[in-house]
Design a protein around this motif. Sequence first.
Motif, mmCIF file in Angstrom:
data_model
loop_
_atom_site.group_PDB
_atom_site.id
_atom_site.type_symbol
_atom_site.label_atom_id
_atom_site.label_comp_id
_atom_site.label_asym_id
_atom_site.label_seq_id
_atom_site.Cartn_x
_atom_site.Cartn_y
_atom_site.Cartn_z
ATOM 1 N N PHE A 155 0.813 -1.216 0.000
ATOM 2 C CA PHE A 155 0.000 0.000 0.000
ATOM 3 C C PHE A 155 0.847 1.267 0.000
ATOM 4 C CE2 PHE A 155 -2.952 -3.192 1.595
ATOM 5 C CZ PHE A 155 -3.953 -3.028 0.659
ATOM 6 N N TRP A 190 1.565 1.300 -4.075
ATOM 7 C CA TRP A 190 0.392 1.583 -4.918
ATOM 8 C C TRP A 190 -0.517 2.555 -4.181
ATOM 9 C CZ3 TRP A 190 -0.184 -1.344 -9.571
ATOM 10 C CH2 TRP A 190 0.757 -2.347 -9.733
ATOM 11 N N THR A 191 -0.796 3.679 -4.795
ATOM 12 C CA THR A 191 -1.680 4.641 -4.130
ATOM 13 C C THR A 191 -3.141 4.249 -4.377
ATOM 14 O OG1 THR A 191 -1.883 6.030 -6.061
ATOM 15 C CG2 THR A 191 -0.022 6.492 -4.595
ATOM 16 N N THR A 192 -4.025 4.877 -3.595
ATOM 17 C CA THR A 192 -5.461 4.615 -3.766
ATOM 18 C C THR A 192 -5.866 4.923 -5.209
ATOM 19 O OG1 THR A 192 -5.663 5.396 -1.533
ATOM 20 C CG2 THR A 192 -7.704 5.128 -2.741
ATOM 21 N N LEU A 247 -4.978 2.111 -7.605
ATOM 22 C CA LEU A 247 -5.832 0.937 -7.439
ATOM 23 C C LEU A 247 -7.226 1.206 -7.989
ATOM 24 C CD1 LEU A 247 -4.654 -0.179 -3.902
ATOM 25 C CD2 LEU A 247 -4.034 -1.160 -6.090
ATOM 26 N N MET A 248 -7.709 2.428 -7.788
ATOM 27 C CA MET A 248 -9.032 2.761 -8.315
ATOM 28 C C MET A 248 -9.002 2.745 -9.846
ATOM 29 S SD MET A 248 -10.828 2.979 -5.722
ATOM 30 C CE MET A 248 -12.379 3.711 -6.111
ATOM 31 N N GLU A 304 -9.916 12.979 -8.545
ATOM 32 C CA GLU A 304 -8.959 12.866 -7.449
ATOM 33 C C GLU A 304 -8.766 14.243 -6.792
ATOM 34 O OE1 GLU A 304 -7.639 10.517 -5.854
ATOM 35 O OE2 GLU A 304 -6.052 11.552 -4.773
ATOM 36 N N ARG A 358 -11.762 14.953 -4.701
ATOM 37 C CA ARG A 358 -11.727 14.113 -3.500
ATOM 38 C C ARG A 358 -10.737 14.678 -2.482
ATOM 39 N NH1 ARG A 358 -9.054 10.609 -0.821
ATOM 40 N NH2 ARG A 358 -7.223 10.982 -2.109
#
Length: 597
Positions: free
Chosen positions: A130, A133-135, A138-139, A219, A222
């Motif tokens: 984690f 790989w950032t959020t 992955l999204m 992003e 967000r």
Amino acid sequence: MTGPRSGPDAGSTASSPPEVGLPALLQVLRPIFRDHRLRLGLGFLALVTVDFLQLLIPRFVKSAVDALSAASATSPQLLRLSGYICLVAVFVALLRFIWRNLIIGFSRILEKKLRDRLFAHILRMDQPFFEQWTTGDLMAHAGNDLNAIQMACGMGLVAAVDALVMSTAALAFMLAISVKLTLIALLPMPLLIICTRVLSGRLHHRFNLVQEQFSLLTEFARATLVSIRLIKGYTLEHFQERQFADLGARYVRSNLKVAVIQGLLFPIATLVGNIGMLLLLYYGGTLVIEASISIGSFVAFVSYLYMLIWPMMAVGWVANLAQRGATSLRRIHRLLTRQPLVVTGPTLALPATATVYACRQLRFTYPVATRPALVAVDLEIGPGLLGMSGRTGSGKSTLCKLLLRMYPVADGQLFFRGRDVNLLSQTDLRQCIAYVSQESVLFADTIANNIAFGRPEAAPEEIEAAARAAAIDADIRSFAGGYGAIIGERGVKLSGGQRQRLALARALLCDRPMLIIDDALSAIDVETEQEVLEGILATLAGRQKTVLLVSHRVNVLRRCDRIVLLDEGRIVAQGCHQELLDNQFYRAMAEKQQNHA
Ligand SMILES: Nc1ncnc2c1ncn2[C@@H]1O[C@H](COP(=O)(O)OP(=O)(O)OP(=O)(O)O)[C@@H](O)[C@H]1O
Ligand SMILES: [Mg+2]
């Protein structure tokens, strides 16, 4: 902080593994195709039948035109032929509905199965993963890549089969009418293939840019919403607004570029089709005049030529869909083949030893760090209350995370109940530990659900008892809605101290043999802090429980059976409060806090 990130794959390029071949990639999809082979078989059967039925229509038209031009046509004959055409059209409509349902439905099933597998895989991964790989990455994988695979396996496959069958059959019918005419009419077709290949390549490229722009935009929104208080605090609203408008404008520009290509694609196809028609009219007309072919054959030929335009366009389109699908599949494959660095062993029955956890010359360096965070730590953690303190950055949280098995440790350095942790099941071990992290993690749910997170089946009385032990019960009762009150995203409706005590109540409710509290009482006032401590001590009373309490407060530490002092990743002193007063750092900390009290 709220700046846009650099594209969906930004974080994952750091350590690209060697490229895997297509057969290895397709292994990911093979079981899903195998499980649905009947559905696919029926779907493609319907698709191919539709193609052949469509090819029949020009034959009926040919018969009608030939009969008309020979002046031998009768009304019943014409009616019969138009009846056939109608019947074929009805079957075509029905079979189209069937193949769409079966094949496109399959591609959705495939997407779902891959998504579920990806999600389950991500959940199994460890902390180093984690951090790489950032959020956002992955999204992007869960969205764009799965979508590209679904398109390639759905419409891509349909178009490939359809184009192959249609073009082969149409060509065969055309050749049967006249070989020379077929060759002449096909002259402009390579131009169509090249044009669609180039244009749809551009289209995909621009379409990717659109998606990237969209990811950046969402992003940014967000990140802005998440840090809204910070933005207001620094009065950055206008700055954020301008940046957002800028991103929005770029998104619109990239969309317009897509529209330009889409606008070109169909007119070009029609133009090329019409050039073919021009050649056909001239040479075909001559053949009719010479009576080499009948008028009916000529009309049928025209229909077949129109039928060829779509397959020729599809060739370029399918090639691009397949390329995109393969690229996305490669990325998904890379994710799915990543294994956690933290090793896990089988479930073992562990003896009840005096020492719960033991560190032997434990060293640890974070995956991307150059300096070790822990250096040769020797520590026995047994039942009772163990305090831990030390300068900020000295490695306290790191040690807590290693005990929780969030990062990999070398063999022979960390032992749980006498066994090397690398030989134990990670899940079994974690189930022995309740953990309160340094930053409280809360959800936009009710207070009761937040406390019961680790034990969803807990009775309301148990939840209240845990809240009382964490000295938060009175606060909760004062809220409108009490235990049913919704606390907002990440607990924004609570004070910092309330958030910390709620997280503590959650851990206490789990009632596990070991409790790790990583500096999670820091935002609580001195009086409440003692109340919380009493609550924790009460859970310890008369039971073989182990509590590791990280704190910077001497008032908390002095209640511990033993205190460990860390500095630059090493244990520099340990003992009870009285013994540690010999240590310069601890004494200075005690005196300062005494003076402030
Ligand atoms: N995920 C990470 N990747 C790389 N380095 C890290 C990571 N987390 C922490 N560090 C580094 O490891 C060292 C120890 O950090 P740690 O969080 O254990 O300190 P700490 O003693 O808990 O400090 P504090 O009292 O401020 O909570 C620090 O130098 C920190 O910068
Ligand atoms: Mg810390």
